[in-house]
Motif scaffolding. Structure first.
Motif, mmCIF file in Angstrom:
data_model
loop_
_atom_site.group_PDB
_atom_site.id
_atom_site.type_symbol
_atom_site.label_atom_id
_atom_site.label_comp_id
_atom_site.label_asym_id
_atom_site.label_seq_id
_atom_site.Cartn_x
_atom_site.Cartn_y
_atom_site.Cartn_z
ATOM 1 N N UNK A 22 0.829 -1.212 0.000
ATOM 2 C CA UNK A 22 0.000 0.000 0.000
ATOM 3 C C UNK A 22 0.860 1.258 0.000
ATOM 4 N N UNK A 23 2.004 1.190 0.683
ATOM 5 C CA UNK A 23 2.891 2.355 0.759
ATOM 6 C C UNK A 23 3.543 2.675 -0.580
ATOM 7 N N UNK A 24 3.874 1.649 -1.335
ATOM 8 C CA UNK A 24 4.680 1.867 -2.545
ATOM 9 C C UNK A 24 3.840 2.045 -3.803
ATOM 10 N N UNK A 25 2.549 1.725 -3.744
ATOM 11 C CA UNK A 25 1.721 1.827 -4.954
ATOM 12 C C UNK A 25 0.912 3.120 -4.934
ATOM 13 N N UNK A 26 1.606 4.220 -5.158
ATOM 14 C CA UNK A 26 0.954 5.530 -5.177
ATOM 15 C C UNK A 26 1.026 6.193 -6.550
ATOM 16 N N UNK A 27 1.350 5.399 -7.572
ATOM 17 C CA UNK A 27 1.397 5.936 -8.925
ATOM 18 C C UNK A 27 2.747 6.435 -9.372
ATOM 19 N N UNK A 28 3.709 6.529 -8.464
ATOM 20 C CA UNK A 28 5.053 6.992 -8.803
ATOM 21 C C UNK A 28 5.974 5.796 -9.073
ATOM 22 N N UNK A 29 6.837 5.941 -10.070
ATOM 23 C CA UNK A 29 7.825 4.885 -10.339
ATOM 24 C C UNK A 29 8.867 4.888 -9.234
ATOM 25 N N UNK A 30 9.273 3.710 -8.831
ATOM 26 C CA UNK A 30 10.275 3.627 -7.770
ATOM 27 C C UNK A 30 10.969 2.274 -7.790
ATOM 28 N N UNK A 31 12.140 2.257 -7.190
ATOM 29 C CA UNK A 31 12.884 1.016 -6.975
ATOM 30 C C UNK A 31 12.709 0.639 -5.514
#
Length: 441
Positions: A22-31
């Motif tokens: 839930x923390x990482x799926x906010x629409x921004x690309x990330x590693x």
């Protein structure tokens, strides 16, 4: 783009993994860099110990217990039959691999390969869950880009080359998942990043790619201004200079390994320490900004040994210090603090595994005294010599504590005191009362 690292407790259960998702799926690309699930690496260490002792049966039994534990996670994490089957098949292959390694001749290669499995398991689990949720996710094996040279030092160029090409070619993926801690050595064999583990991986990636930010997610709200295990009312420090953070990490702040922020420091990429249990909390930002005239935090380092060497001559002879330091270099033992006088030198070490031969060598050049069970108390902040009164303010907190050594002037950010272990809590509490009774951090 940011790189986010999540530690073992942050992915320690299926519920925690869902929280991370839930923390990482906010629409921004990330590693996203993951550690092994909490407790897994310790079990893998036990397994390698059994193999080393040629107790294959016990090693096999522990692997079986670990497999059962992970198998129970599947229905708690995944809901579709397709995802469950995919995860079960992967687990089957990995635990068969562990059983095969357990039956092979033990060497360092076997040990490193086994220890790498924890991160392999956690990254695949989260990837399967994100796929099931419809997230555009890609699992990137750390073994494809993380390299260390013959001296065990990470190589930034392969990281940059690999990730630059991948990010340029893959514009669709939202979340890139990769393993922390895992790498290949100069011989191409599976190896481990010893210093800082997964934190180090995230820092290396962030530095190599000059990313916007490196985020280290743990179960603590940033770096506190004192040790909350011994002092009540501590609070997170909202901003630290890289040098301040490195000093605190080296002298006892467990949230961060002292070397893992060095790549970020050299490239100027800020590091933010955040709490998965309180994701709304601001945490601690580490960057190249020095807040002038402020003492930020206190840390303590245990298991310190103090060694005093008095010269056999009346005055400090030429070459005396050189001979002392050569002995410690010969026995590969680092020195923390040093204090000198006309006739002797006192110093401290945090590794006493070679203490006996070191003392025997030192006795050839002087009289030696050894004090064990000591503790270094470190005060960190803007401590340049122009800031009058800080040292007096700090030392006043030690009015009821015996000080064995003081180190001041070697750094603009740190003053350290060596005290007896039994005086540690008293010193920490007194320093907090003296330095942080008003909100100056």
């Amino acid at each position: 783009m940011k790189v986010l690292k999540f530690g073992g407790t942050s992915v320690g259960s299926p519920e925690r993994m869902k929280s991370v998702a839930r923390l990482i799926t906010n629409g921004e690309r990330k590693i996203v860099v993951l550690s092994a699930m909490s407790g897994t690496t310790n079990k893998l260490v036990e397994i390698t110990d059994y193999i080393k002792k040629r107790n294959v049966e016990s090693a096999g039994a522990m692997i079986g217990h670990l497999r059962s534990m992970y198998k129970k996670h599947i229905p708690n994490l995944l809901t579709t039959d397709e995802a469950k089957k995919k995860c079960e098949e992967f687990f089957h292959e990995e635990f068969i691999k562990l059983q095969r390694l357990a039956g092979s001749e033990f060497d360092e290669k076997v040990e490193k390969a086994i220890l790498a499995e924890g991160e392999m398991l956690s990254t695949h689990m989260l990837t399967y869950y994100l796929e099931e949720q419809g997230t555009r996710v890609r699992l990137v094996p750390a073994l494809d880009y993380m390299r260390i040279d013959a001296d065990g030092e990470p190589m930034l160029i392969p990281i940059y080359d690999y990730w630059s090409k991948l990010l340029a070619e893959d514009k669709q993926t939202e979340i890139f998942i990769t393993q922390g801690f895992v790498c290949r050595n100069a011989q191409g064999d599976i190896d481990n990043l010893q210093r800082g583990g997964s934190d180090y991986t995230a820092s290396l990636i962030g530095a190599a790619l000059h990313l916007e930010e490196i985020q280290i997610w743990t179960d603590i709200d940033g770096m506190h201004n004192n040790d909350p295990r011994f002092v009540e009312g501590t609070r997170p420090v909202r901003q630290l200079h890289f040098e301040e953070a490195a000093e605190l990490a080296y002298f006892g702040a467990k949230i961060l390994h002292p070397t893992c922020i060095q790549p970020a420091r050299y490239t100027g990429v800020p590091v933010r320490l955040l709490n998965t249990m309180q994701p709304e909390a601001p945490g601690t930002l580490i960057n190249n900004v020095m807040k002038p005239g402020v003492i930020k935090a206190i840390a303590a380092k245990d298991n310190i040994t103090a060694i005093k060497v008095v010269s056999s001559r009346m005055l400090l002879a030429t070459g005396f210090l050189r001979r002392i330091f050569e002995i410690f270099e010969r026995y590969k033992t680092s020195i923390d603090m040093v204090a000198t006088s006309e006739v002797g030198v006192s110093l401290s070490i945090d590794n006493d595994s070679r203490l006996t031969p070191i003392v025997e060598e030192l006795k050839k050049i002087g009289t030696v005294e050894v004090d064990q069970d000591m503790c270094i108390i470190c005060v960190v902040g803007d401590l340049v010599r122009e800031n009058k009164g800080f040292l007096g303010q700090i030392t006043s907190a030690f009015s009821d504590v015996a000080i064995r050594m003081v180190s001041y002037g070697g750094s603009n950010h740190n003053v350290s005191f060596l005290v007896r272990k039994e005086d540690k809590q008293k010193a920490l509490q007194s320093l907090s009362q003296t330095l942080f009774s008003q909100d100056n951090a």
